[in-house]
Motif scaffolding. Structure first.
Motif, PDB file in Angstrom:
ATOM      1  N   ASN A  25     -22.251  -3.249  -3.333  1.00 28.34           N
ATOM      2  CA  ASN A  25     -21.224  -4.116  -3.910  1.00 28.34           C
ATOM      3  C   ASN A  25     -21.243  -4.118  -5.438  1.00 28.34           C
ATOM      4  O   ASN A  25     -20.249  -4.492  -6.065  1.00 28.34           O
ATOM      5  N   GLN A  26     -22.343  -3.700  -6.026  1.00 22.54           N
ATOM      6  CA  GLN A  26     -22.356  -3.564  -7.487  1.00 22.54           C
ATOM      7  C   GLN A  26     -21.395  -2.476  -7.944  1.00 22.54           C
ATOM      8  O   GLN A  26     -20.962  -2.468  -9.099  1.00 22.54           O
ATOM      9  N   ARG A  27     -21.065  -1.533  -7.028  1.00 21.91           N
ATOM     10  CA  ARG A  27     -20.172  -0.421  -7.364  1.00 21.91           C
ATOM     11  C   ARG A  27     -18.849  -0.531  -6.617  1.00 21.91           C
ATOM     12  O   ARG A  27     -18.163   0.477  -6.424  1.00 21.91           O
ATOM     13  N   ALA A  28     -18.485  -1.751  -6.200  1.00 24.64           N
ATOM     14  CA  ALA A  28     -17.230  -1.957  -5.469  1.00 24.64           C
ATOM     15  C   ALA A  28     -16.227  -2.702  -6.341  1.00 24.64           C
ATOM     16  O   ALA A  28     -16.612  -3.406  -7.287  1.00 24.64           O
ATOM     17  N   ARG A  29     -14.954  -2.556  -6.020  1.00 21.53           N
ATOM     18  CA  ARG A  29     -13.915  -3.255  -6.794  1.00 21.53           C
ATOM     19  C   ARG A  29     -13.951  -4.744  -6.549  1.00 21.53           C
ATOM     20  O   ARG A  29     -13.573  -5.545  -7.393  1.00 21.53           O
ATOM     21  N   ARG A  30     -14.404  -5.130  -5.369  1.00 23.11           N
ATOM     22  CA  ARG A  30     -14.579  -6.537  -5.013  1.00 23.11           C
ATOM     23  C   ARG A  30     -15.721  -6.601  -4.015  1.00 23.11           C
ATOM     24  O   ARG A  30     -16.086  -5.576  -3.423  1.00 23.11           O
ATOM     25  N   PRO A  31     -16.337  -7.769  -3.806  1.00 26.58           N
ATOM     26  CA  PRO A  31     -17.411  -7.852  -2.816  1.00 26.58           C
ATOM     27  C   PRO A  31     -16.901  -7.471  -1.420  1.00 26.58           C
ATOM     28  O   PRO A  31     -15.917  -8.037  -0.937  1.00 26.58           O
ATOM     29  N   LEU A  32     -17.545  -6.507  -0.800  1.00 24.08           N
ATOM     30  CA  LEU A  32     -17.174  -6.056   0.539  1.00 24.08           C
ATOM     31  C   LEU A  32     -18.097  -6.693   1.574  1.00 24.08           C
ATOM     32  O   LEU A  32     -19.277  -6.898   1.325  1.00 24.08           O
ATOM     33  N   SER A  33     -17.530  -7.002   2.732  1.00 20.89           N
ATOM     34  CA  SER A  33     -18.325  -7.595   3.806  1.00 20.89           C
ATOM     35  C   SER A  33     -19.214  -6.540   4.449  1.00 20.89           C
ATOM     36  O   SER A  33     -19.042  -5.334   4.248  1.00 20.89           O
ATOM     37  N   ARG A  34     -20.179  -6.987   5.240  1.00 21.15           N
ATOM     38  CA  ARG A  34     -21.021  -6.042   5.971  1.00 21.15           C
ATOM     39  C   ARG A  34     -20.178  -5.172   6.906  1.00 21.15           C
ATOM     40  O   ARG A  34     -20.469  -3.998   7.109  1.00 21.15           O
ATOM     41  N   GLY A  35     -19.139  -5.760   7.490  1.00 22.98           N
ATOM     42  CA  GLY A  35     -18.259  -4.980   8.358  1.00 22.98           C
ATOM     43  C   GLY A  35     -17.560  -3.869   7.600  1.00 22.98           C
ATOM     44  O   GLY A  35     -17.484  -2.727   8.055  1.00 22.98           O
ATOM     45  N   GLU A  36     -17.023  -4.196   6.419  1.00 25.04           N
ATOM     46  CA  GLU A  36     -16.336  -3.198   5.600  1.00 25.04           C
ATOM     47  C   GLU A  36     -17.289  -2.093   5.161  1.00 25.04           C
ATOM     48  O   GLU A  36     -16.945  -0.907   5.202  1.00 25.04           O
ATOM     49  N   LEU A  37     -18.500  -2.477   4.743  1.00 27.54           N
ATOM     50  CA  LEU A  37     -19.487  -1.495   4.312  1.00 27.54           C
ATOM     51  C   LEU A  37     -19.962  -0.635   5.485  1.00 27.54           C
ATOM     52  O   LEU A  37     -20.152   0.581   5.345  1.00 27.54           O
ATOM     53  N   GLY A  38     -20.117  -1.255   6.647  1.00 23.15           N
ATOM     54  CA  GLY A  38     -20.537  -0.500   7.825  1.00 23.15           C
ATOM     55  C   GLY A  38     -19.538   0.574   8.205  1.00 23.15           C
ATOM     56  O   GLY A  38     -19.917   1.691   8.596  1.00 23.15           O
ATOM     57  N   ILE A  39     -18.255   0.263   8.097  1.00 25.49           N
ATOM     58  CA  ILE A  39     -17.209   1.244   8.400  1.00 25.49           C
ATOM     59  C   ILE A  39     -17.280   2.407   7.414  1.00 25.49           C
ATOM     60  O   ILE A  39     -17.183   3.579   7.797  1.00 25.49           O
TER      61      ILE A  39
ATOM     62  N   GLU B 264     -17.176   6.593  -7.419  1.00 21.76           N
ATOM     63  CA  GLU B 264     -15.983   6.713  -8.242  1.00 21.76           C
ATOM     64  C   GLU B 264     -14.888   7.410  -7.434  1.00 21.76           C
ATOM     65  O   GLU B 264     -15.075   8.549  -6.997  1.00 21.76           O
ATOM     66  N   PRO B 265     -13.772   6.731  -7.163  1.00 19.98           N
ATOM     67  CA  PRO B 265     -13.465   5.381  -7.622  1.00 19.98           C
ATOM     68  C   PRO B 265     -14.391   4.343  -6.985  1.00 19.98           C
ATOM     69  O   PRO B 265     -15.004   4.622  -5.957  1.00 19.98           O
ATOM     70  N   PRO B 266     -14.485   3.154  -7.596  1.00 20.37           N
ATOM     71  CA  PRO B 266     -15.324   2.101  -7.018  1.00 20.37           C
ATOM     72  C   PRO B 266     -14.945   1.852  -5.557  1.00 20.37           C
ATOM     73  O   PRO B 266     -13.779   2.000  -5.170  1.00 20.37           O
ATOM     74  N   LEU B 267     -15.931   1.474  -4.763  1.00 23.03           N
ATOM     75  CA  LEU B 267     -15.712   1.305  -3.325  1.00 23.03           C
ATOM     76  C   LEU B 267     -14.680   0.225  -3.023  1.00 23.03           C
ATOM     77  O   LEU B 267     -14.526  -0.748  -3.752  1.00 23.03           O
ATOM     78  N   ASN B 268     -13.995   0.443  -1.916  1.00 28.39           N
ATOM     79  CA  ASN B 268     -12.999  -0.457  -1.356  1.00 28.39           C
ATOM     80  C   ASN B 268     -13.102  -0.321   0.156  1.00 28.39           C
ATOM     81  O   ASN B 268     -13.796   0.575   0.656  1.00 28.39           O
ATOM     82  N   PRO B 269     -12.413  -1.152   0.931  1.00 28.45           N
ATOM     83  CA  PRO B 269     -12.336  -0.885   2.367  1.00 28.45           C
ATOM     84  C   PRO B 269     -11.861   0.547   2.620  1.00 28.45           C
ATOM     85  O   PRO B 269     -11.085   1.106   1.834  1.00 28.45           O
ATOM     86  N   LEU B 270     -12.309   1.136   3.713  1.00 32.58           N
ATOM     87  CA  LEU B 270     -12.025   2.535   4.007  1.00 32.58           C
ATOM     88  C   LEU B 270     -10.547   2.875   3.888  1.00 32.58           C
ATOM     89  O   LEU B 270     -10.177   3.902   3.310  1.00 32.58           O
ATOM     90  N   ASP B 271      -9.685   2.022   4.456  1.00 35.62           N
ATOM     91  CA  ASP B 271      -8.264   2.370   4.487  1.00 35.62           C
ATOM     92  C   ASP B 271      -7.551   2.054   3.175  1.00 35.62           C
ATOM     93  O   ASP B 271      -6.328   2.177   3.090  1.00 35.62           O
ATOM     94  N   VAL B 272      -8.293   1.677   2.156  1.00 31.81           N
ATOM     95  CA  VAL B 272      -7.774   1.629   0.781  1.00 31.81           C
ATOM     96  C   VAL B 272      -8.447   2.727  -0.039  1.00 31.81           C
ATOM     97  O   VAL B 272      -7.778   3.502  -0.729  1.00 31.81           O
ATOM     98  N   TRP B 273      -9.760   2.811   0.088  1.00 37.01           N
ATOM     99  CA  TRP B 273     -10.530   3.740  -0.745  1.00 37.01           C
ATOM    100  C   TRP B 273     -10.158   5.197  -0.481  1.00 37.01           C
ATOM    101  O   TRP B 273     -10.054   6.005  -1.409  1.00 37.01           O
ATOM    102  N   THR B 274      -9.915   5.555   0.792  1.00 37.88           N
ATOM    103  CA  THR B 274      -9.523   6.931   1.109  1.00 37.88           C
ATOM    104  C   THR B 274      -8.275   7.336   0.339  1.00 37.88           C
ATOM    105  O   THR B 274      -8.187   8.436  -0.217  1.00 37.88           O
ATOM    106  N   TRP B 275      -7.302   6.423   0.277  1.00 37.77           N
ATOM    107  CA  TRP B 275      -6.054   6.740  -0.429  1.00 37.77           C
ATOM    108  C   TRP B 275      -6.280   6.820  -1.937  1.00 37.77           C
ATOM    109  O   TRP B 275      -5.616   7.595  -2.633  1.00 37.77           O
ATOM    110  N   GLU B 276      -7.204   6.018  -2.451  1.00 35.21           N
ATOM    111  CA  GLU B 276      -7.525   6.108  -3.878  1.00 35.21           C
ATOM    112  C   GLU B 276      -8.116   7.477  -4.207  1.00 35.21           C
ATOM    113  O   GLU B 276      -7.779   8.086  -5.234  1.00 35.21           O
ATOM    114  N   VAL B 277      -9.010   7.961  -3.343  1.00 38.77           N
ATOM    115  CA  VAL B 277      -9.597   9.285  -3.558  1.00 38.77           C
ATOM    116  C   VAL B 277      -8.504  10.352  -3.473  1.00 38.77           C
ATOM    117  O   VAL B 277      -8.459  11.288  -4.286  1.00 38.77           O
ATOM    118  N   MET B 278      -7.611  10.213  -2.506  1.00 41.91           N
ATOM    119  CA  MET B 278      -6.525  11.183  -2.374  1.00 41.91           C
ATOM    120  C   MET B 278      -5.627  11.168  -3.615  1.00 41.91           C
ATOM    121  O   MET B 278      -5.206  12.219  -4.110  1.00 41.91           O
TER     122      MET B 278
END
Length: 206
Positions: free
Chosen positions: A10-24, A158-172
């Motif tokens: 979460n130190q490298r995330a755009r916002r605090p992510l839950s354990r569920g979000e990080l697990g995914i 980089e980019p900072p972590l986000n939920p999978l279905d946001v972060w994937t699109w950021e990388v794309m």
């Protein structure tokens, strides 16, 4: 996940992510790593709640080669095939703060797509659509090039972590791949009732 790992990620995330979000995110990272180490050109990642709407899971697996071949005929450079529900309008609406996905929500193409066609642009009469960012990341087929970018992004945070279905699109977006996502016109995979969905898991600590 241990508290220390949650805190470090979460130190490298755009916002605090839950354990569920990080697990995914972590489980998908394992899948991408295995696929690339096995030298696979593409990989379908299914979450626990995924349900093929037209038969058994084995029937879905039998259909994959056909789906990939059909998509490749339309867009040889595709990077993501979305078999789960598509709704770019919902994607934009579910991000409460533009700062959580600045590269995407500042993109005029994404905004225009959400306003004019939340379910994307048909590719002639092929039965496929070129799509914009969408949630529901429980049945996505990733191409090797995209998986490599995702793993590199995770390693560098980089980019900072986000939920999978946001972060994937950021990388794309970062790699100029937003136009390389396709989905079949017919919904193939939904979420089973009685099993926590990806979106639900992202909202709860486990």
């Amino acid at each position: 996940l241990p508290d220390e790992q949650v805190g470090a990620l979460n130190q490298r995330a755009r916002r605090p992510l839950s354990r569920g979000e990080l697990g995914i995110l972590l489980s998908n990272r394992q899948c991408w790593t295995h696929a690339l180490e096995s030298k696979w050109e593409w990989c379908l990642v299914l979450e626990d709640d995924a349900e093929f709407l037209h038969g058994s899971a084995l029937q879905l697996l039998g259909l994959l080669e056909h789906l990939v071949h059909a998509a490749s005929q339309l867009e040889p450079n595709w990077q993501l095939l979305v078999l789960s529900p598509v709704d770019t309008d919902d994607f934009v609406a579910c991000i409460s703060d533009d700062a959580h996905a600045p590269s995407l929500l500042c993109d005029r193409r994404l905004r225009a797509c959400a306003r004019t066609s939340p379910n994307a642009a048909p590719l002639d009469d092929s039965g496929w659509r070129r799509i914009g960012p969408t949630c529901h990341a429980f049945a996505w087929i990733y191409r090797a090039q995209l998986m490599k970018h995702l793993l590199d992004g995770f390693a560098q945070m980089e980019p900072p972590l986000n939920p999978l279905d946001v972060w994937t699109w950021e990388v794309m977006h970062e790699h100029g791949m937003l136009d390389l996502a396709l989905a079949p016109d017919e919904l193939l995979v939904s979420a089973r009732r009685g099993v926590g969905s990806v979106k639900e898991a992202q909202g709860h600590d486990e």
